[in-house]
Write an enzyme that holds these catalytic residues in place. Structure first.
Site, PDB file in Angstrom:
ATOM      1  N   CYS A  96       1.722  15.173  66.045  1.00  0.00           N
ATOM      2  CA  CYS A  96       0.570  15.734  66.740  1.00  0.00           C
ATOM      3  C   CYS A  96       0.324  15.859  67.886  1.00  0.00           C
ATOM      4  O   CYS A  96       0.990  15.027  68.860  1.00  0.00           O
ATOM      5  CB  CYS A  96      -0.918  14.711  66.047  1.00  0.00           C
ATOM      6  SG  CYS A  96      -1.950  14.880  66.379  1.00  0.00           S
ATOM      7  N   LYS A 135       8.184  12.669  61.302  1.00  0.00           N
ATOM      8  CA  LYS A 135       7.453  13.591  61.436  1.00  0.00           C
ATOM      9  C   LYS A 135       7.133  14.387  62.875  1.00  0.00           C
ATOM     10  O   LYS A 135       6.583  13.813  63.833  1.00  0.00           O
ATOM     11  CB  LYS A 135       5.875  13.628  60.740  1.00  0.00           C
ATOM     12  CG  LYS A 135       6.124  15.574  60.649  1.00  0.00           C
ATOM     13  CD  LYS A 135       4.232  15.671  59.660  1.00  0.00           C
ATOM     14  CE  LYS A 135       3.896  17.025  59.370  1.00  0.00           C
ATOM     15  NZ  LYS A 135       3.444  17.329  60.485  1.00  0.00           N
ATOM     16  N   HIS A 167       8.263  19.920  61.725  1.00  0.00           N
ATOM     17  CA  HIS A 167       7.081  21.119  61.753  1.00  0.00           C
ATOM     18  C   HIS A 167       7.850  22.353  62.542  1.00  0.00           C
ATOM     19  O   HIS A 167       8.528  21.914  63.856  1.00  0.00           O
ATOM     20  CB  HIS A 167       5.578  20.473  62.488  1.00  0.00           C
ATOM     21  CG  HIS A 167       4.742  21.211  63.008  1.00  0.00           C
ATOM     22  ND1 HIS A 167       3.287  21.147  62.218  1.00  0.00           N
ATOM     23  CD2 HIS A 167       5.125  22.961  62.333  1.00  0.00           C
ATOM     24  CE1 HIS A 167       2.991  22.410  62.372  1.00  0.00           C
ATOM     25  NE2 HIS A 167       3.505  23.564  62.540  1.00  0.00           N
ATOM     26  N   GLY A 208       5.039  23.584  58.112  1.00  0.00           N
ATOM     27  CA  GLY A 208       4.821  24.542  59.121  1.00  0.00           C
ATOM     28  C   GLY A 208       4.639  25.821  58.778  1.00  0.00           C
ATOM     29  O   GLY A 208       5.717  26.700  57.727  1.00  0.00           O
TER      30      GLY A 208
END
Length: 329
Positions: A96, A135, A167, A208
């Site tokens: 994030c 992640k 991602h 993504g």
């Protein structure tokens, strides 16, 4: 089915979106896809005592919780709380890019501190029995993903992690907003495939830019899983309705969109009886008829009416009737 198999297709953790109401709605469409919570910070759970943030419905299984944090002992305590509440997986957020995440030294900024990430996941794994996953991004700012990502994956693997969602964009912590970080950095799917070649023992999911289920399926010839974010939220039926058959090899979908609406009514009634508001649930259902005749009327009726004090299942049925009338015209 083991949790690794459910991870063959998952719905990404998304702040303000993948709350427990959203997850119940998604589960009404797919039996097998792995569902993720919004990120919950370890300090909120351990120091703030906000364990209500871990509440979820049994119908959501298989369901994973995503934690944010960077202090190994605190993350270990938070992981224990998650395990006690019955989550199927505990995921550490290393992707994030938001400002508040950076200021707390967790999220994508941790791509710069792989040794700390390894310490965190090791502590989480040792503290409780539920699988711990990560992640991450390809890297941040001026980092070279070809160098950074293999080192990062090696460290978390050696710490005991066997499953990672990547991602396929870098995060630019300097110069781009969190919203821009979801679109502006270019996608690089090839490097994710190369990481799978380099780490065949890791279960690697691609995240993504996946807009349709059809766009993702070819990646499963090489990779272990797909993780869908905004597409699964905004076009939930288009992305999720056929995954049980096409990804998990189960029977074809027999439900219709209308069936899903009816499936949600008992949950909505229970939520209202507990003092909740209709809009808290229906805001996640606005995309159910995306691209279909009547979709605009569905969204309008729910958006305009769900906030009213007396709004309930009757409004949802009114919106569904508007869709059916438009489709019959």
């Amino acid at each position: 089915m083991q949790i690794n198999q459910h991870a063959r297709l998952s719905c990404a953790p998304m702040m303000d979106w993948t709350d427990r109401h959203c997850r119940v709605f998604h589960r009404a469409i797919t039996r097998h896809a792995l569902l993720y919570t919004e990120m919950v910070t370890a300090p909120a759970l351990v120091r703030g005592g906000a364990v209500h943030l871990l509440d979820f419905s049994p119908v959501e299984h298989p369901v994973a919780v995503q934690l944010g944090g960077s202090e190994p002992d605190e993350l270990a305590d938070a992981a224990r709380l998650c395990a006690e509440r019955g989550y199927d997986e505990i995921n550490l957020n290393v992707g994030c890019p938001s400002d508040r995440v950076q200021s707390g030294c967790f999220g994508a900024v941790l791509m710069e501190r792989p040794a700390l990430v390894a310490d965190c996941v090791k502590a989480m794994i040792e503290a409780q029995p539920v699988e711990v996953t990560v992640k991450c991004r390809l890297g941040v700012d001026d980092q070279d993903p070809e160098t950074v990502l293999p080192d990062f994956l090696s460290r978390v693997r050696d710490a005991g992690v066997t499953r990672v969602a990547i991602h396929a964009r870098k995060a630019w912590l300097q110069g781009l907003s969190p919203k821009e970080n979801r679109d502006v950095p270019p996608l690089d799917y090839d490097i994710v495939h190369r990481m799978k070649e380099a780490f065949p023992d890791l279960h690697i999911s691609l995240n993504g830019g996946l807009e349709t289920l059809e766009a993702g399926l070819p990646h499963l010839e090489t990779l272990d899983g797909l993780m869908y974010g905004r597409a699964a939220y905004h076009q939930p039926w288009d992305v999720l309705a056929d995954v049980d058959e096409l990804v998990f090899g189960d029977a074809p979908q027999t439900k219709t969109r209308a069936d899903v609406v009816h499936d949600m009514l008992p949950y909505i009634e229970a939520h209202l009886d507990a003092g909740g508001k209709l809009a808290q649930v229906t805001r996640h259902m606005l995309g159910l008829f995306a691209g279909q005749p009547g979709a605009r009327g569905w969204r309008r009726i729910l958006s305009e009416g769900a906030h009213k004090p007396d709004a309930g299942p009757a409004l949802v049925l009114q919106a569904l009737e508007a869709v059916q009338m438009a489709q019959a015209a």
